[in-house]
Design a protein around this motif. Structure first.
Motif, PDB file in Angstrom:
ATOM      1  N   SER A  44       0.818  -1.194   0.000  1.00  0.00           N
ATOM      2  CA  SER A  44       0.000   0.000   0.000  1.00  0.00           C
ATOM      3  C   SER A  44       0.859   1.254   0.000  1.00  0.00           C
ATOM      4  O   SER A  44       1.660   1.445   0.903  1.00  0.00           O
ATOM      5  CB  SER A  44      -0.917  -0.003   1.236  1.00  0.00           C
ATOM      6  OG  SER A  44      -1.779   1.106   1.222  1.00  0.00           O
ATOM      7  N   TYR A  48      -2.378   4.244   1.660  1.00  0.00           N
ATOM      8  CA  TYR A  48      -3.647   3.993   0.968  1.00  0.00           C
ATOM      9  C   TYR A  48      -4.098   2.568   1.201  1.00  0.00           C
ATOM     10  O   TYR A  48      -3.296   1.645   1.110  1.00  0.00           O
ATOM     11  CB  TYR A  48      -3.505   4.242  -0.530  1.00  0.00           C
ATOM     12  CG  TYR A  48      -4.728   3.804  -1.335  1.00  0.00           C
ATOM     13  CD1 TYR A  48      -5.821   4.645  -1.471  1.00  0.00           C
ATOM     14  CD2 TYR A  48      -4.782   2.542  -1.920  1.00  0.00           C
ATOM     15  CE1 TYR A  48      -6.937   4.240  -2.179  1.00  0.00           C
ATOM     16  CE2 TYR A  48      -5.893   2.132  -2.636  1.00  0.00           C
ATOM     17  CZ  TYR A  48      -6.972   2.988  -2.772  1.00  0.00           C
ATOM     18  OH  TYR A  48      -8.081   2.580  -3.459  1.00  0.00           O
ATOM     19  N   PRO A  49      -5.365   2.344   1.507  1.00  0.00           N
ATOM     20  CA  PRO A  49      -6.422   3.328   1.700  1.00  0.00           C
ATOM     21  C   PRO A  49      -6.502   3.785   3.165  1.00  0.00           C
ATOM     22  O   PRO A  49      -6.408   2.964   4.065  1.00  0.00           O
ATOM     23  CB  PRO A  49      -7.679   2.575   1.299  1.00  0.00           C
ATOM     24  CG  PRO A  49      -7.371   1.151   1.658  1.00  0.00           C
ATOM     25  CD  PRO A  49      -5.894   0.971   1.442  1.00  0.00           C
ATOM     26  N   TYR A 109     -10.549   6.459  -4.138  1.00  0.00           N
ATOM     27  CA  TYR A 109     -11.592   6.144  -3.167  1.00  0.00           C
ATOM     28  C   TYR A 109     -12.970   5.920  -3.808  1.00  0.00           C
ATOM     29  O   TYR A 109     -13.943   5.665  -3.107  1.00  0.00           O
ATOM     30  CB  TYR A 109     -11.655   7.232  -2.088  1.00  0.00           C
ATOM     31  CG  TYR A 109     -10.440   7.161  -1.187  1.00  0.00           C
ATOM     32  CD1 TYR A 109     -10.365   6.222  -0.157  1.00  0.00           C
ATOM     33  CD2 TYR A 109      -9.344   7.979  -1.409  1.00  0.00           C
ATOM     34  CE1 TYR A 109      -9.236   6.119   0.635  1.00  0.00           C
ATOM     35  CE2 TYR A 109      -8.201   7.892  -0.615  1.00  0.00           C
ATOM     36  CZ  TYR A 109      -8.156   6.953   0.410  1.00  0.00           C
ATOM     37  OH  TYR A 109      -7.029   6.837   1.190  1.00  0.00           O
ATOM     38  N   ILE A 285      -1.488   4.047  -6.752  1.00  0.00           N
ATOM     39  CA  ILE A 285      -2.738   3.475  -6.247  1.00  0.00           C
ATOM     40  C   ILE A 285      -3.270   2.427  -7.217  1.00  0.00           C
ATOM     41  O   ILE A 285      -3.734   1.354  -6.805  1.00  0.00           O
ATOM     42  CB  ILE A 285      -3.777   4.588  -5.999  1.00  0.00           C
ATOM     43  CG1 ILE A 285      -3.343   5.436  -4.794  1.00  0.00           C
ATOM     44  CG2 ILE A 285      -5.166   4.000  -5.780  1.00  0.00           C
ATOM     45  CD1 ILE A 285      -4.249   6.598  -4.485  1.00  0.00           C
TER      46      ILE A 285
END
Length: 344
Positions: A44, A48-49, A109, A285
């Motif tokens: 990650s 994130y997240p 998101y 991401i």
């Protein structure tokens, strides 16, 4: 690894060697990251997240896309330590939910899990977004072949016999779809064009009503998802003639593929589900989502879940998926133009 950390601690006491310490700690961190990746642990970037992630599904609950989205959301929640929540945004053949997702901030998101209809829609709907320029493909999740079905009363037992019967009886057979301009409509018309046959189109509001109409012999032909049809097929209320894929179905091993039936050009007509993000989502991401989803898809548990739904896991890179999306948009666009379907 231990020696690297000892060396870093030793140099911590010396301001003169401060830069060496930072370099060593950086190397140590990279080594740890490599070990984590090699052991299949979640990766990650920058935390994130850090909050719940929404996954838009552009269809009503209960369908194949909704199902795979919920399984993937559950697995990602476990791996990444944040909740991935599925939100259903149905309407306009999936266009409404897709637009809502792709118009969201490109921060990772809000995601979209769509089906192959995503690549049909540009040919049949005047979209308010560009399915290529406004989207960042993340990963192709699964592929599933479609199957050729006929009513029990239709006097054919193979796909070849269906083609012969349709040629001898033009416009005597009715074929069902999930609606005008749907993927079932476009792909069935592709079948008719490739076999020089003619049937009457009868649109329904979804695959459920279309299957019920087939079982009642209100229509005689349907080209759709095998998972939705298996109950009626196993009960003998409809007949399964062939699989539009490269392999026979484990659940119906006696049913030929389209290629085996002499129609190899129909082997690639099926459905898929894939994950997208809004254009401009940071590469880091996209990469973390891609890597974690690939890890999920490769697990024996997930392979079993997917195969039980008549599908196969795909995975691969975001570039692989982007290439498929562009290719399918071109292919379905060509079919729609050939049969005279205009975007509405």
């Amino acid at each position: 690894m231990f020696e690297l950390m000892k060396c870093a601690a030793k140099h911590k006491k010396s301001r003169k060697n401060g830069e060496d310490m930072k370099k060593l700690l950086t190397i140590a961190g990279l080594v740890l990251l490599g070990i984590s990746s090699a052991q299949g642990q979640p990766l990650s970037p920058e935390g994130y997240p850090a909050k719940p992630v929404r996954i838009f599904v552009p269809f009503a609950p209960g369908g194949a896309t909704d199902y795979i989205a919920r399984v993937i959301a559950e697995k990602l929640s476990t791996r990444l330590g944040q909740t991935f929540v599925v939100e259903n945004r149905p309407g306009a053949g999936g266009a409404i939910g897709a637009e809502a997702a792709l118009r969201s901030p490109p921060d990772g998101y809000t995601l979209l899990i769509a089906s192959a209809s995503y690549t049909v829609n540009p040919a049949v709907i005047k979209l308010k977004f560009d399915p290529v320029e406004d989207a960042q493909p993340v990963v192709n999740l699964v592929v599933a072949p479609s199957v050729f079905l006929v009513s029990k009363e239709t006097p054919v037992a193979t796909l070849g016999e269906l083609v012969a019967y349709a040629k001898a009886n033009p416009d005597k057979l009715n074929y069902a779809t999930q609606g005008t301009g749907s993927i079932t409509h476009v792909t069935t018309e592709a079948f008719l064009a490739s076999t020089s046959t003619k049937m009457v189109h009868v649109p329904y509001k979804g695959v459920g009503p279309a299957l019920n109409a087939l079982a009642a012999n209100e229509v005689q032909v349907l080209f759709t998802d095998p998972g939705a049809a298996q109950g009626l097929a196993k009960a003998g209320k409809i007949k399964l003639l062939a699989v539009a894929g490269n392999r026979r179905l484990e659940q119906f091993p006696e049913v030929q593929t389209a290629a085996e039936a002499g129609l190899p050009q129909l082997s690639n007509y099926g459905s898929w589900q894939g994950m997208f993000a809004p254009k401009g989502t940071p590469v880091a991401i996209v990469d973390v989502l891609n890597k974690n989803v690939n890890a999920i898809l490769s697990s024996p548990e997930m392979v079993g879940i997917i195969r039980a739904r008549f599908a196969l896991p795909v995975g691969g890179t975001s570039a692989d998926f982007a290439a498929r999306v562009k290719s399918d948009i071109q292919r379905y666009g060509d079919i729609a133009r050939r049969i005279g379907i205009e975007p509405q």
